[in-house]
Write an enzyme that holds these catalytic residues in place. Structure first.
Site: not given
Ligand code: PLP
Length: 382
Positions: A235, A203, A175
Site C-alpha cells: 500500500k 492503511h 480498510s
Molecule cells: C490489504 C490488506 C491486507 C492484505 O494485505 P496483502 O498484502 O494485500 O495480502 C490485510 N489487512 C488489511 C487491513 C488490508 O487492507
C-alpha cells in the site's frame, strides 16, 4: 455437482458479480484501464511510491544483484541479505525488537492467528476487520467472536468471558471506512485481561504519525501497549508483501509455527530492495505525507462545499456510502464513463445496505484531478 453457471447468474442478478478491469502501464493517478484513460481514485498507493523513480531504480539494481526470484522458502535458502536487511530496518523503524517478512498481508494474518492460538483459546475481532484477519481467526480453531465496530465496552465484556489464551485483532485504519481504531482503549482492555493484541496497520503504516510510523505513532503508543504490530508493503510503500513486528520470542515462534510463513516461496529479493528504498523515502521525504494530508483536506473541504455526504474519516480512505449495491455499481460505472476510476464496494466486503464508493487519495493527485472528481460526483448523482 452443483450448477455453477446458475449461481453466477444469481450473483449477477443481485448486482454482486465481480469482474476485473485490465490496466496498462504503471500504478499512478492517470491510468489506462480497459483502453480508456482515467484518473484513478481507488488505489492504495497513498504516497505514489509504486511508480517512484528511486524505488524502481533500486528494484532494477536488486534484480541485477539477486536475479528475478528467491528460489525457495525463507527456511530453505530463499532468505537473502536483502530480506534480512529489510527486516532489521522495519524493526528499527517501528521500534520493535524484531520484524518478520511475509509474502502477503493475507498470509501474515493467517500465520499469526494460527501460531498463537488454537482449540480451547479465544479470538476477538472488530466486526469491520479485514477479511484476512477474519479468516485467520476462523482457521485458527480458537473460539471466534466479533465485537461491534470500535466498541471497547463490548470488547471488555467478551474479554471477561474469554477462555484460554486470548488474541484481540483489529485493523488500525479500517480498510473500507477509513476511521482509526480506538487503540489506546483497546490496549488498556487487553492489558487488564492479559490478552494479546495485534494491530493490522495496512492503511496506517507509512502515512499516519509525524514520521509515518503508523497508527501507533498517531496515538503515541509503543510495543508495551501493542505487543504485535502488522503492516503491509503493497500500500503506502508501493511494493508488495507484509511484516509482523514483535518481541524476539514472538518472531521466533512465528518462524517455527506459522505455516503461511514456512510453506511458501520468499518474495523476490529485488522486491525487498525496492521496499528498502520506499522505507528510506518515507523517512527522508515527509513532504509526501504532507502532500497526502493536504489532498485529504482539500477533498473534504471541496466535497463539503459541493454538498457531498462524507463520513468523518480523516485518512486517505474517503467512502461515499450509497446503500444499495445496484446504486453503487451504477454510480461507479457513470464515473468511469466520465474518466474517473472509483470502485464500488459491495457485500460481503462490507455489511449489507452499506454499498459505497471507496475513494482513496494519494500524494500524487493534483488539485485539478480532485476538482474533476468533485465535479463529476456532483453531476453523476444517482
Ligand atoms: C490489504 C490488506 C491486507 C492484505 O494485505 P496483502 O498484502 O494485500 O495480502 C490485510 N489487512 C488489511 C487491513 C488490508 O487492507
Amino acid at each position: 455437482m452443483k450448477d455453477l453457471q446458475k449461481e453466477l447468474n444469481e450473483r449477477k442478478a443481485a448486482h454482486l458479480y465481480r469482474s476485473r478491469r485490465i490496466s496498462d502501464g504503471p500504478q499512478q493517478p492517470e491510468m489506462k484501464i480497459d483502453g480508456q484513460s482515467v484518473i484513478n481514485f481507488c488505489s492504495n498507493d497513498y504516497l505514489g511510491l509504486a511508480n517512484h523513480k528511486e524505488v524502481k531504480q533500486t528494484f532494477i539494481e536488486g534484480v541485477k544483484t539477486y536475479g528475478a526470484g528467491s528460489g525457495a522458502a525463507h527456511l530453505v535458502n530463499g532468505h537473502s541479505k536483502a530480506h534480512h536487511a529489510l527486516e532489521e530496518e522495519l524493526a528499527e523503524f517501528t521500534g520493535y525488537p524484531r520484524a518478520l517478512l511475509f509474502s502477503t498481508g493475507y498470509m501474515a494474518n493467517l500465520g499469526l492467528a494460527q501460531a498463537l492460538v488454537g482449540k480451547g483459546d479465544s479470538i476477538l475481532e472488530d466486526r469491520l476487520n479485514h477479511a484476512s484477519l477474519i479468516d485467520g481467526g476462523l482457521l485458527s480453531g480458537a473460539r471466534f467472536q466479533r465485537y461491534a465496530h470500535n466498541d471497547v465496552e463490548q470488547l471488555e465484556q467478551k474479554l471477561g468471558n474469554a477462555k484460554g489464551e486470548t488474541l484481540v485483532l483489529t485493523d488500525g485504519v479500517f480498510s473500507m471506512d477509513g476511521d482509526i481504531a480506538n487503540i489506546p482503549s483497546i490496549s488498556n482492555a487487553c492489558k487488564q485481561h492479559e490478552a494479546w493484541l495485534m494491530v493490522d496497520d495496512a492503511h496506517g503504516f507509512g502515512v499516519l504519525g509525524e514520521h509515518g510510523q503508523g497508527s501507533l505513532e498517531h496515538f503515541q503508543l509503543t510495543q508495551n501497549d501493542v505487543p504485535i504490530y502488522m503492516a503491509t508493503l503493497g500500500k503506502a510503500l508501493g511494493t508488495s508483501g507484509a511484516f509482523i513486528a514483535g518481541s524476539e520470542a514472538l518472531i521466533e515462534t512465528l518462524i517455527q509455527k506459522a505455516r503461511p510463513y514456512i510453506y511458501t516461496t520468499a518474495t523476490p529479493p529485488a522486491v525487498a530492495e525496492a521496499t528498502r528504498a520506499s522505507l528510506r523515502l518515507i523517512q527522508t521525504r515527509p513532504e509526501l505525507r504532507e502532500q497526502l494530508n493536504d489532498n485529504i483536506q482539500y477533498f473534504r473541504n471541496s466535497a463539503e462545499q459541493a454538498g457531498i455526504d462524507l463520513t468523518d474519516s480523516q485518512t486517505a480512505i474517503q467512502p461515499v456510502i450509497l446503500g444499495e449495491e445496484e446504486r453503487a455499481l451504477k454510480f461507479s460505472q457513470r464515473l468511469f464513463e466520465n474518466g474517473l476510476l472509483v470502485t464500488a464496494i459491495r457485500p460481503p466486503t462490507i455489511p449489507k445496505g452499506t454499498a459505497r464508493l471507496r475513494i482513496t487519495l494519494s500524494a500524487a493527485h493534483t488539485k485539478s484531478q480532485i476538482n474533476k472528481l468533485i465535479k463529476t460526483l456532483v453531476s453523476s448523482t444517482i
